[in-house]
Write an enzyme that holds these catalytic residues in place. Structure first.
Site, PDB file in Angstrom:
ATOM      1  N   GLY A 126     -20.398   7.049 -30.177  1.00 15.96           N
ATOM      2  CA  GLY A 126     -20.991   8.239 -29.571  1.00 15.96           C
ATOM      3  C   GLY A 126     -19.966   9.060 -28.818  1.00 15.96           C
ATOM      4  N   LEU A 127     -18.681   8.926 -29.178  1.00  9.40           N
ATOM      5  CA  LEU A 127     -17.624   9.672 -28.488  1.00  9.40           C
ATOM      6  C   LEU A 127     -16.966  10.701 -29.408  1.00  9.40           C
ATOM      7  CD1 LEU A 127     -16.037   6.707 -26.491  1.00  9.40           C
ATOM      8  CD2 LEU A 127     -17.741   8.347 -25.693  1.00  9.40           C
ATOM      9  N   ASP A 158     -20.143  18.733 -30.081  1.00  2.66           N
ATOM     10  CA  ASP A 158     -18.965  17.874 -30.215  1.00  2.66           C
ATOM     11  C   ASP A 158     -17.749  18.675 -30.686  1.00  2.66           C
ATOM     12  OD1 ASP A 158     -20.981  16.116 -29.702  1.00  2.66           O
ATOM     13  OD2 ASP A 158     -21.034  15.255 -31.711  1.00  2.66           O
ATOM     14  N   TYR A 171     -32.229  11.147 -35.898  1.00  3.09           N
ATOM     15  CA  TYR A 171     -31.708  12.416 -35.371  1.00  3.09           C
ATOM     16  C   TYR A 171     -32.465  13.584 -36.001  1.00  3.09           C
ATOM     17  CZ  TYR A 171     -28.160  15.805 -33.825  1.00  3.09           C
ATOM     18  OH  TYR A 171     -27.509  16.869 -33.231  1.00  3.09           O
ATOM     19  N   SER A 173      -3.783   7.365 -43.330  1.00  2.73           N
ATOM     20  CA  SER A 173      -4.440   7.035 -42.066  1.00  2.73           C
ATOM     21  C   SER A 173      -3.936   5.686 -41.562  1.00  2.73           C
ATOM     22  CB  SER A 173      -5.954   6.979 -42.261  1.00  2.73           C
ATOM     23  OG  SER A 173      -6.535   6.253 -41.194  1.00  2.73           O
ATOM     24  N   SER A 205     -15.592  11.873 -35.206  1.00  2.00           N
ATOM     25  CA  SER A 205     -15.567  12.778 -36.366  1.00  2.00           C
ATOM     26  C   SER A 205     -15.206  14.197 -35.956  1.00  2.00           C
ATOM     27  CB  SER A 205     -16.877  12.720 -37.154  1.00  2.00           C
ATOM     28  OG  SER A 205     -17.966  12.828 -36.296  1.00  2.00           O
ATOM     29  N   THR A 222     -29.828  18.897 -26.513  1.00  2.00           N
ATOM     30  CA  THR A 222     -30.149  20.282 -26.151  1.00  2.00           C
ATOM     31  C   THR A 222     -29.378  21.260 -27.041  1.00  2.00           C
ATOM     32  OG1 THR A 222     -28.483  19.995 -24.444  1.00  2.00           O
ATOM     33  CG2 THR A 222     -30.770  19.912 -23.731  1.00  2.00           C
TER      34      THR A 222
HETATM   35  C1  GLA Z   1     -24.651  14.068 -31.523  1.00  2.00           C
HETATM   36  C2  GLA Z   1     -24.517  15.419 -32.203  1.00  2.00           C
HETATM   37  C3  GLA Z   1     -24.467  16.539 -31.167  1.00  2.00           C
HETATM   38  C4  GLA Z   1     -25.614  16.428 -30.167  1.00  2.00           C
HETATM   39  C5  GLA Z   1     -25.722  15.014 -29.631  1.00  2.00           C
HETATM   40  C6  GLA Z   1     -26.928  14.835 -28.761  1.00  2.00           C
HETATM   41  O1  GLA Z   1     -23.487  13.794 -30.797  1.00  2.00           O
HETATM   42  O2  GLA Z   1     -23.353  15.449 -32.990  1.00  2.00           O
HETATM   43  O3  GLA Z   1     -24.469  17.788 -31.828  1.00  2.00           O
HETATM   44  O4  GLA Z   1     -26.813  16.861 -30.755  1.00  2.00           O
HETATM   45  O5  GLA Z   1     -25.779  14.056 -30.670  1.00  2.00           O
HETATM   46  O6  GLA Z   1     -26.797  15.546 -27.591  1.00  2.00           O
END
Ligand code: GLA
Length: 379
Positions: free
Chosen positions: A123-124, A171, A220, A68, A127, A36
């Site tokens: 997915g957390l 994010d 994406y 790092s 970056s 969204t």
């Molecule tokens: C990734 C992108 C975010 C968002 C999500 C989906 O995490 O970096 O900007 O679009 O996917 O909600």
């Protein structure tokens, strides 16, 4: 030893003196509001107790030297004449330096050591954590004021234009602005945000499926393009502006695929606002139901789930301690998020973990998360 201690000790070993400053910026889990953000809509993420840490000391010149611990790898660059090289961790740091300088900030170099425990590719938002920790690092050596929305936008610009990943603002915004004990309802059009508390007696559990997204950029970008096409069809700047009435009246004119993509975004925005309201009322049951519905919409309309993810989400939902569960993040792998009754969370973690492993042969990583503050100077 905590990550804070690790970066401080490693700094001293490497540079022969103590660091001046330690900064940290968290990863995130999104409770609801997926895909969204780039539709100018609403998201409801929280910053988690997994973060990127940097111990550093300003230099008197324009060189940045960093080591790092996660990658056991050193890098060095000058703030004058930075060049893109094939992507590795240091490109996120250079990208933020580039975005800051481009926006008119005058920067001083630093020596630093970095470590983090946000799993990469899950997915957390590892970056975004690195980008916002870098922004904090430059903020401390170059003394400019901290504004969460401004720094989030510059982090996003680094990622879009330097690293080349066309992400939205969620994010970076939550990594910059997170608040302990709360999720943030973020309006991605205005970047206004509201803190909403987690329902009493609940915990947020992240369930990493141990699957990683492949070809994520192309999928994406394809979703983004489909959303833009749908917004154009409705004659509005973004899908955020399509009301239920507009959708009901005109959606039949869209092809099936675009209609389902648009329906996900439009219904997800509504679910996200309803979820924030459920949280304001401390209503875990209502929040959980919205999370479940979000997963169905991502799976069937937006088509960003995968078999292992659906298995994980099913197992989490079936457990009696769970209020609700869904995939979190960009999709095609990574982690699910569940809202769980706090007093039985350990049983939930072990049962769902075992059943997932039996069903898929994959060993999941499961984290019971706390909501933390966003990027900050720690010492
Ligand atoms: C990734 C992108 C975010 C968002 C999500 C989906 O995490 O970096 O900007 O679009 O996917 O909600």
């Amino acid at each position: 030893m905590s990550l804070q201690q690790q970066v401080m000790e490693a700094f001293e070993r490497r540079y022969g003196m103590r660091p001046d400053v330690v900064v940290r910026a968290p990863g995130r889990v999104n409770l609801i509001g997926e895909h969204t953000d780039y539709n100018d809509g609403f998201v409801l993420p929280m910053a988690i107790n997994r973060a990127t840490w940097i111990a550093l000391r300003p230099r008197h010149d324009r060189v940045v030297r960093v080591f790092s611990l996660e990658f056991n790898d050193a890098a060095e660059f000058s703030l004058d004449g930075m060049e893109k090289t094939p992507t590795r961790w240091v490109e996120y740091i250079k990208g933020v330096a580039w975005a800051l300088q481009n926006a008119g900030y005058s920067l001083t170099g630093w020596d630093g050591v970095i470590a983090g425990d946000v799993p990469i590719g899950a997915g957390l938002s590892s970056s975004a954590a690195l980008e916002l920790a870098t922004a904090r690092a430059f903020g401390s050596t170059s003394s400019f004021p901290w504004s969460a929305p401004i720094m989030a936008k510059l982090g996003q610009k680094a990622e879009n234009q330097w690293v080349g990943m066309n992400c939205g603002i969620m994010d970076q915004m939550i990594s910059a602005a997170g608040k302990a004990g709360h999720a943030l309802l973020i309006d991605c059009r205005t970047l206004d945000s509201e803190q909403v508390p987690l329902p009493p007696g609940t915990l947020v559990v992240v369930l990493d499926t141990a699957t990683r997204r492949g070809l994520v950029d192309s999928a994406y970008n394809e979703r983004r393009a489909q959303c833009e096409a749908a917004a154009q069809f409705f004659g509005v700047p973004a899908l955020r502006d399509v009301t239920d009435e507009m959708f009901a009246a005109r959606a039949a004119g869209l092809d099936d695929l675009t209609r389902r993509r648009a329906r996900h975004v439009i219904t997800e925005n509504a679910r996200t606002l309803a979820a924030a309201e459920a949280m304001r009322q401390g209503n875990a049951v209502a929040l959980g139901r919205l999370m479940d519905a979000s997963h169905v919409s991502m799976r069937d309309d937006f088509e960003i789930s995968r078999a292992e993810m659906d298995t994980m989400v099913d197992l989490a939902q079936q457990h009696p301690a769970s209020y609700g569960a869904r995939m979190t993040g960009g999709g095609f792998g990574g982690a699910a998020v569940a809202l769980v009754r706090a007093e039985v969370v350990e049983e939930f973690v072990s049962t769902v973990g075992q059943r997932y492993q039996q069903a898929t042969g994959l060993k999941p990583a499961i984290y019971v998360c706390e909501a933390t503050n966003g990027a900050e100077v720690v010492s």
